[in-house]
Design a protein around this motif. Structure first.
Motif, PDB file in Angstrom:
ATOM      1  N   ILE A   1      51.039  74.539 -37.339  1.00  0.00           N
ATOM      2  CA  ILE A   1      50.409  75.320 -37.200  1.00  0.00           C
ATOM      3  C   ILE A   1      50.930  76.939 -37.161  1.00  0.00           C
ATOM      4  O   ILE A   1      52.041  77.246 -37.183  1.00  0.00           O
ATOM      5  N   SER A   2      49.782  77.962 -37.219  1.00  0.00           N
ATOM      6  CA  SER A   2      50.099  78.887 -37.449  1.00  0.00           C
ATOM      7  C   SER A   2      49.863  79.941 -36.456  1.00  0.00           C
ATOM      8  O   SER A   2      49.325  79.871 -35.350  1.00  0.00           O
ATOM      9  N   VAL A   3      50.708  81.187 -35.876  1.00  0.00           N
ATOM     10  CA  VAL A   3      50.654  81.000 -34.947  1.00  0.00           C
ATOM     11  C   VAL A   3      51.262  83.230 -35.063  1.00  0.00           C
ATOM     12  O   VAL A   3      51.853  83.051 -35.774  1.00  0.00           O
ATOM     13  N   GLU A   4      50.982  84.472 -34.292  1.00  0.00           N
ATOM     14  CA  GLU A   4      50.944  85.637 -34.142  1.00  0.00           C
ATOM     15  C   GLU A   4      52.015  86.126 -33.064  1.00  0.00           C
ATOM     16  O   GLU A   4      51.225  85.480 -31.956  1.00  0.00           O
ATOM     17  N   ALA A   5      52.849  86.471 -33.412  1.00  0.00           N
ATOM     18  CA  ALA A   5      53.321  87.227 -31.927  1.00  0.00           C
ATOM     19  C   ALA A   5      53.225  88.420 -32.027  1.00  0.00           C
ATOM     20  O   ALA A   5      54.002  89.209 -33.766  1.00  0.00           O
ATOM     21  N   VAL A   6      52.844  89.658 -31.624  1.00  0.00           N
ATOM     22  CA  VAL A   6      52.570  91.181 -31.639  1.00  0.00           C
ATOM     23  C   VAL A   6      54.457  91.403 -31.290  1.00  0.00           C
ATOM     24  O   VAL A   6      55.004  90.927 -30.932  1.00  0.00           O
ATOM     25  N   GLY A   7      54.303  92.761 -31.277  1.00  0.00           N
ATOM     26  CA  GLY A   7      55.673  93.127 -31.433  1.00  0.00           C
ATOM     27  C   GLY A   7      56.573  93.416 -29.656  1.00  0.00           C
ATOM     28  O   GLY A   7      57.626  92.909 -29.808  1.00  0.00           O
ATOM     29  N   GLU A   8      55.682  92.790 -28.940  1.00  0.00           N
ATOM     30  CA  GLU A   8      56.003  92.572 -27.020  1.00  0.00           C
ATOM     31  C   GLU A   8      56.759  91.934 -27.580  1.00  0.00           C
ATOM     32  O   GLU A   8      57.550  91.567 -26.261  1.00  0.00           O
ATOM     33  N   THR A   9      55.127  90.632 -28.041  1.00  0.00           N
ATOM     34  CA  THR A   9      56.710  89.252 -27.086  1.00  0.00           C
ATOM     35  C   THR A   9      57.710  89.580 -28.083  1.00  0.00           C
ATOM     36  O   THR A   9      58.311  88.438 -27.212  1.00  0.00           O
ATOM     37  N   LEU A  10      57.585  89.850 -29.380  1.00  0.00           N
ATOM     38  CA  LEU A  10      58.832  89.676 -30.072  1.00  0.00           C
ATOM     39  C   LEU A  10      60.473  90.214 -29.785  1.00  0.00           C
ATOM     40  O   LEU A  10      61.208  89.649 -29.139  1.00  0.00           O
ATOM     41  N   ALA A  11      59.317  91.046 -28.274  1.00  0.00           N
ATOM     42  CA  ALA A  11      60.747  92.604 -28.550  1.00  0.00           C
ATOM     43  C   ALA A  11      61.259  91.368 -27.022  1.00  0.00           C
ATOM     44  O   ALA A  11      62.651  91.635 -26.274  1.00  0.00           O
ATOM     45  N   ARG A  12      60.515  90.943 -25.910  1.00  0.00           N
ATOM     46  CA  ARG A  12      60.889  90.174 -24.535  1.00  0.00           C
ATOM     47  C   ARG A  12      60.797  88.876 -24.638  1.00  0.00           C
ATOM     48  O   ARG A  12      61.578  88.291 -24.042  1.00  0.00           O
ATOM     49  N   SER A  13      61.190  88.613 -26.289  1.00  0.00           N
ATOM     50  CA  SER A  13      61.965  87.196 -26.337  1.00  0.00           C
ATOM     51  C   SER A  13      62.585  86.576 -27.028  1.00  0.00           C
ATOM     52  O   SER A  13      62.716  87.534 -28.030  1.00  0.00           O
ATOM     53  N   ASN A  14      63.000  85.476 -27.427  1.00  0.00           N
ATOM     54  CA  ASN A  14      64.520  84.590 -28.866  1.00  0.00           C
ATOM     55  C   ASN A  14      63.764  84.695 -29.705  1.00  0.00           C
ATOM     56  O   ASN A  14      64.007  84.767 -31.132  1.00  0.00           O
ATOM     57  N   LEU A  15      62.206  84.633 -29.675  1.00  0.00           N
ATOM     58  CA  LEU A  15      60.868  84.555 -30.924  1.00  0.00           C
ATOM     59  C   LEU A  15      61.519  86.233 -32.439  1.00  0.00           C
ATOM     60  O   LEU A  15      60.900  85.681 -33.511  1.00  0.00           O
ATOM     61  N   GLY A  16      61.900  87.390 -31.076  1.00  0.00           N
ATOM     62  CA  GLY A  16      61.980  88.328 -32.733  1.00  0.00           C
ATOM     63  C   GLY A  16      63.570  87.876 -33.030  1.00  0.00           C
ATOM     64  O   GLY A  16      63.747  88.728 -34.216  1.00  0.00           O
ATOM     65  N   VAL A  17      64.043  87.092 -33.634  1.00  0.00           N
ATOM     66  CA  VAL A  17      65.370  86.752 -34.119  1.00  0.00           C
ATOM     67  C   VAL A  17      65.138  84.933 -35.198  1.00  0.00           C
ATOM     68  O   VAL A  17      66.208  85.277 -35.323  1.00  0.00           O
ATOM     69  N   LEU A  18      63.895  84.924 -34.797  1.00  0.00           N
ATOM     70  CA  LEU A  18      63.574  83.615 -35.177  1.00  0.00           C
ATOM     71  C   LEU A  18      63.648  83.492 -36.863  1.00  0.00           C
ATOM     72  O   LEU A  18      63.164  84.855 -37.509  1.00  0.00           O
ATOM     73  N   VAL A  19      64.147  82.719 -37.381  1.00  0.00           N
ATOM     74  CA  VAL A  19      64.160  82.196 -38.893  1.00  0.00           C
ATOM     75  C   VAL A  19      63.445  81.473 -39.167  1.00  0.00           C
ATOM     76  O   VAL A  19      63.763  80.104 -39.028  1.00  0.00           O
ATOM     77  N   THR A  20      63.103  81.247 -40.978  1.00  0.00           N
ATOM     78  CA  THR A  20      62.605  80.412 -41.515  1.00  0.00           C
ATOM     79  C   THR A  20      64.442  78.719 -41.122  1.00  0.00           C
ATOM     80  O   THR A  20      64.902  79.171 -41.569  1.00  0.00           O
ATOM     81  N   GLY A  21      63.701  77.378 -40.718  1.00  0.00           N
ATOM     82  CA  GLY A  21      64.654  76.498 -40.476  1.00  0.00           C
ATOM     83  C   GLY A  21      64.617  76.643 -39.623  1.00  0.00           C
ATOM     84  O   GLY A  21      65.473  75.455 -38.899  1.00  0.00           O
TER      85      GLY A  21
END
Length: 201
Positions: free
Chosen positions: A58-78
Protein backbone atom coordinates in the motif's frame (compact mmCIF):
# COMPACT_ATOMS: atom_id res chain seq x y z
CA UNK A 1 -13.36 6.20 12.17
CA UNK A 2 -10.98 3.74 13.81
CA UNK A 3 -11.08 1.94 17.14
CA UNK A 4 -7.38 1.61 17.96
CA UNK A 5 -7.26 -2.16 17.44
CA UNK A 6 -4.19 -2.80 15.30
CA UNK A 7 -4.77 -5.45 12.64
CA UNK A 8 -1.25 -5.86 11.30
CA UNK A 9 2.38 -4.88 11.68
CA UNK A 10 3.41 -3.57 8.28
CA UNK A 11 6.91 -2.83 7.01
CA UNK A 12 7.90 0.36 5.23
CA UNK A 13 9.61 -0.89 2.08
CA UNK A 14 10.16 2.59 0.65
CA UNK A 15 10.09 6.14 2.02
CA UNK A 16 10.48 8.75 -0.71
CA UNK A 17 10.47 12.53 -0.50
CA UNK A 18 7.92 14.34 -2.63
CA UNK A 19 7.45 18.02 -3.31
CA UNK A 20 5.00 18.32 -0.44
CA UNK A 21 6.06 15.58 1.96
CA UNK A 22 6.71 11.85 1.73
CA UNK A 23 5.35 8.85 -0.13
CA UNK A 24 5.46 5.73 2.01
CA UNK A 25 5.07 2.23 0.58
CA UNK A 26 4.18 -0.43 3.12
CA UNK A 27 4.19 -4.20 2.81
CA UNK A 28 0.85 -5.21 4.32
CA UNK A 29 -0.30 -8.67 3.20
CA UNK A 30 -3.19 -8.84 5.68
CA UNK A 31 -4.39 -5.25 5.30
CA UNK A 32 -4.06 -4.90 1.52
CA UNK A 33 -6.79 -7.38 0.37
CA UNK A 34 -10.06 -5.62 -0.45
CA UNK A 35 -8.55 -2.13 -0.38
CA UNK A 36 -9.15 0.35 -3.18
CA UNK A 37 -7.26 3.49 -4.13
CA UNK A 38 -8.75 6.30 -2.08
CA UNK A 39 -9.45 4.11 0.96
CA UNK A 40 -8.22 5.20 4.39
CA UNK A 41 -5.69 3.38 6.53
CA UNK A 42 -4.19 4.34 9.88
CA UNK A 43 -0.37 4.16 9.97
CA UNK A 44 0.95 4.45 13.53
CA UNK A 45 -2.39 6.07 14.30
CA UNK A 46 -2.27 8.59 11.44
CA UNK A 47 -5.21 8.44 9.02
CA UNK A 48 -3.81 8.41 5.48
CA UNK A 49 -5.20 7.70 2.00
CA UNK A 50 -4.08 4.83 -0.20
CA UNK A 51 -2.75 6.37 -3.43
CA UNK A 52 -1.36 3.19 -4.99
CA UNK A 53 -1.78 -0.56 -4.51
CA UNK A 54 0.60 -3.14 -5.89
CA UNK A 55 0.55 -6.78 -4.83
CA UNK A 56 0.78 -6.83 -1.04
CA UNK A 57 1.88 -3.20 -0.77
CA UNK A 58 0.00 0.00 0.00
CA UNK A 59 1.38 3.44 -0.87
CA UNK A 60 0.27 6.51 1.08
CA UNK A 61 1.33 10.14 1.02
CA UNK A 62 1.93 12.34 4.04
CA UNK A 63 2.19 16.12 3.66
CA UNK A 64 4.58 18.30 5.62
CA UNK A 65 1.98 19.12 8.29
CA UNK A 66 1.46 15.41 8.99
CA UNK A 67 5.19 14.71 9.09
CA UNK A 68 5.77 17.59 11.51
CA UNK A 69 2.99 16.52 13.89
CA UNK A 70 3.72 12.77 13.97
CA UNK A 71 6.60 10.32 14.10
CA UNK A 72 6.13 9.57 10.41
CA UNK A 73 8.58 12.40 9.81
CA UNK A 74 11.41 10.19 11.05
CA UNK A 75 10.17 6.98 9.42
CA UNK A 76 12.86 5.10 7.48
CA UNK A 77 12.84 2.18 5.09
CA UNK A 78 12.56 -1.08 7.02
CA UNK A 79 10.63 0.45 9.91
CA UNK A 80 7.69 -1.51 11.31
CA UNK A 81 4.37 0.33 11.63
CA UNK A 82 0.96 -0.33 13.16
CA UNK A 83 -1.86 -0.62 10.61
CA UNK A 84 -5.62 -0.43 10.99
CA UNK A 85 -8.37 -0.04 8.42
CA UNK A 86 -11.46 1.99 9.33
CA UNK A 87 -14.22 0.30 11.29
CA UNK A 88 -16.97 -1.18 9.13
CA UNK A 89 -20.59 -0.27 9.85
CA UNK A 90 -21.36 -3.78 11.07
CA UNK A 91 -18.07 -4.23 12.94
CA UNK A 92 -17.44 -4.84 16.61
CA UNK A 93 -16.42 -1.77 18.61
CA UNK A 94 -13.48 -3.15 20.60
CA UNK A 95 -11.40 -0.06 21.41
CA UNK A 96 -12.57 3.55 21.68
CA UNK A 97 -13.38 6.35 19.23
CA UNK A 98 -10.19 7.05 17.27
CA UNK A 99 -10.14 9.59 14.45
CA UNK A 100 -6.62 9.08 13.18
CA UNK A 101 -5.89 12.76 13.88
CA UNK A 102 -2.68 12.82 15.90
CA UNK A 103 -2.54 15.57 18.53
CA UNK A 104 1.20 15.43 19.04
CA UNK A 105 4.25 13.31 19.66
CA UNK A 106 5.20 12.05 23.11
CA UNK A 107 8.47 10.56 24.32
CA UNK A 108 8.86 7.29 26.17
CA UNK A 109 10.96 8.09 29.23
CA UNK A 110 10.90 4.72 30.97
CA UNK A 111 9.95 1.09 30.38
CA UNK A 112 9.64 -1.27 33.34
CA UNK A 113 8.88 -4.98 33.29
CA UNK A 114 5.94 -6.18 35.37
CA UNK A 115 6.10 -9.93 34.96
CA UNK A 116 5.38 -10.55 31.27
CA UNK A 117 3.86 -7.08 30.91
CA UNK A 118 5.61 -3.72 30.55
CA UNK A 119 4.81 -0.34 32.06
CA UNK A 120 5.63 2.65 29.88
CA UNK A 121 5.82 6.24 31.08
CA UNK A 122 5.34 8.78 28.31
CA UNK A 123 5.84 12.54 28.45
CA UNK A 124 3.11 14.46 26.64
CA UNK A 125 3.56 17.58 24.53
CA UNK A 126 1.92 20.60 26.12
CA UNK A 127 -0.77 20.22 28.74
CA UNK A 128 -1.94 16.95 30.22
CA UNK A 129 -5.49 18.22 30.66
CA UNK A 130 -6.96 15.49 28.45
CA UNK A 131 -5.40 12.73 30.51
CA UNK A 132 -7.33 10.97 33.25
CA UNK A 133 -6.57 7.77 35.12
CA UNK A 134 -8.55 4.85 33.62
CA UNK A 135 -9.34 7.03 30.59
CA UNK A 136 -8.50 6.14 27.00
CA UNK A 137 -5.60 7.25 24.83
CA UNK A 138 -4.23 6.19 21.46
CA UNK A 139 -0.47 5.57 21.29
CA UNK A 140 0.93 4.83 17.81
CA UNK A 141 -2.59 3.85 16.81
CA UNK A 142 -3.18 1.50 19.75
CA UNK A 143 -6.21 2.05 22.01
CA UNK A 144 -4.97 1.87 25.60
CA UNK A 145 -6.10 2.58 29.16
CA UNK A 146 -4.19 5.16 31.18
CA UNK A 147 -3.03 3.66 34.48
CA UNK A 148 -1.43 6.76 36.06
CA UNK A 149 -1.03 10.46 35.30
CA UNK A 150 1.08 13.34 36.55
CA UNK A 151 -0.47 15.96 38.79
CA UNK A 152 -1.90 18.78 36.67
CA UNK A 153 0.50 21.23 38.37
CA UNK A 154 3.66 19.19 37.71
CA UNK A 155 6.20 20.80 35.40
CA UNK A 156 6.48 17.59 33.39
CA UNK A 157 3.22 16.11 32.17
CA UNK A 158 3.30 12.32 31.75
CA UNK A 159 1.06 9.29 31.78
CA UNK A 160 1.60 5.56 32.15
CA UNK A 161 0.20 2.57 30.30
CA UNK A 162 0.69 -1.13 30.94
CA UNK A 163 1.05 -3.41 27.92
CA UNK A 164 0.00 -7.03 28.13
CA UNK A 165 2.09 -9.67 26.28
CA UNK A 166 -0.41 -9.82 23.39
CA UNK A 167 -0.14 -6.07 22.77
CA UNK A 168 3.64 -6.27 22.95
CA UNK A 169 3.60 -9.02 20.32
CA UNK A 170 1.15 -7.60 17.78
CA UNK A 171 1.92 -3.84 17.87
CA UNK A 172 4.95 -1.66 17.30
CA UNK A 173 4.92 -0.73 21.00
CA UNK A 174 6.57 -4.06 21.79
CA UNK A 175 9.60 -2.83 19.82
CA UNK A 176 9.82 0.63 21.30
CA UNK A 177 12.65 1.76 23.60
CA UNK A 178 13.07 4.61 26.07
CA UNK A 179 13.82 7.83 24.21
CA UNK A 180 11.68 6.97 21.21
CA UNK A 181 8.80 9.17 20.07
CA UNK A 182 5.23 7.94 19.77
CA UNK A 183 2.10 9.41 18.19
CA UNK A 184 -0.62 10.46 20.62
CA UNK A 185 -4.30 11.04 20.02
CA UNK A 186 -6.29 12.17 23.04
CA UNK A 187 -9.88 11.17 23.65
CA UNK A 188 -12.03 13.23 21.26
CA UNK A 189 -14.87 13.38 23.80
CA UNK A 190 -12.62 15.27 26.23
CA UNK A 191 -11.71 17.74 23.50
CA UNK A 192 -15.33 18.40 22.62
CA UNK A 193 -16.25 18.90 26.28
CA UNK A 194 -13.44 21.43 26.68
CA UNK A 195 -14.62 23.33 23.61
CA UNK A 196 -18.24 23.38 24.77
CA UNK A 197 -17.21 24.59 28.23
CA UNK A 198 -15.44 27.60 26.70
CA UNK A 199 -18.87 29.17 26.11
CA UNK A 200 -19.48 29.13 29.85
CA UNK A 201 -16.33 30.96 30.87
Amino acid sequence: MFTGIVTELGTAVAVEETGSGSRITIAAPRTRPGMKIGDSVAVNGVCLTAVALDGDTISVEAVGETLARSNLGVLVTGAVVDLERPMSGDGRFDGHIVQGHVDGVGEIISIEAEGDARRLRIVTPGSGRYLVEKGSITVDGVSLTITAVADVNDDQQWFEIVLIPHTLEVTVLGRRHAGERVNLEFDVIAKYVERLMEDRR
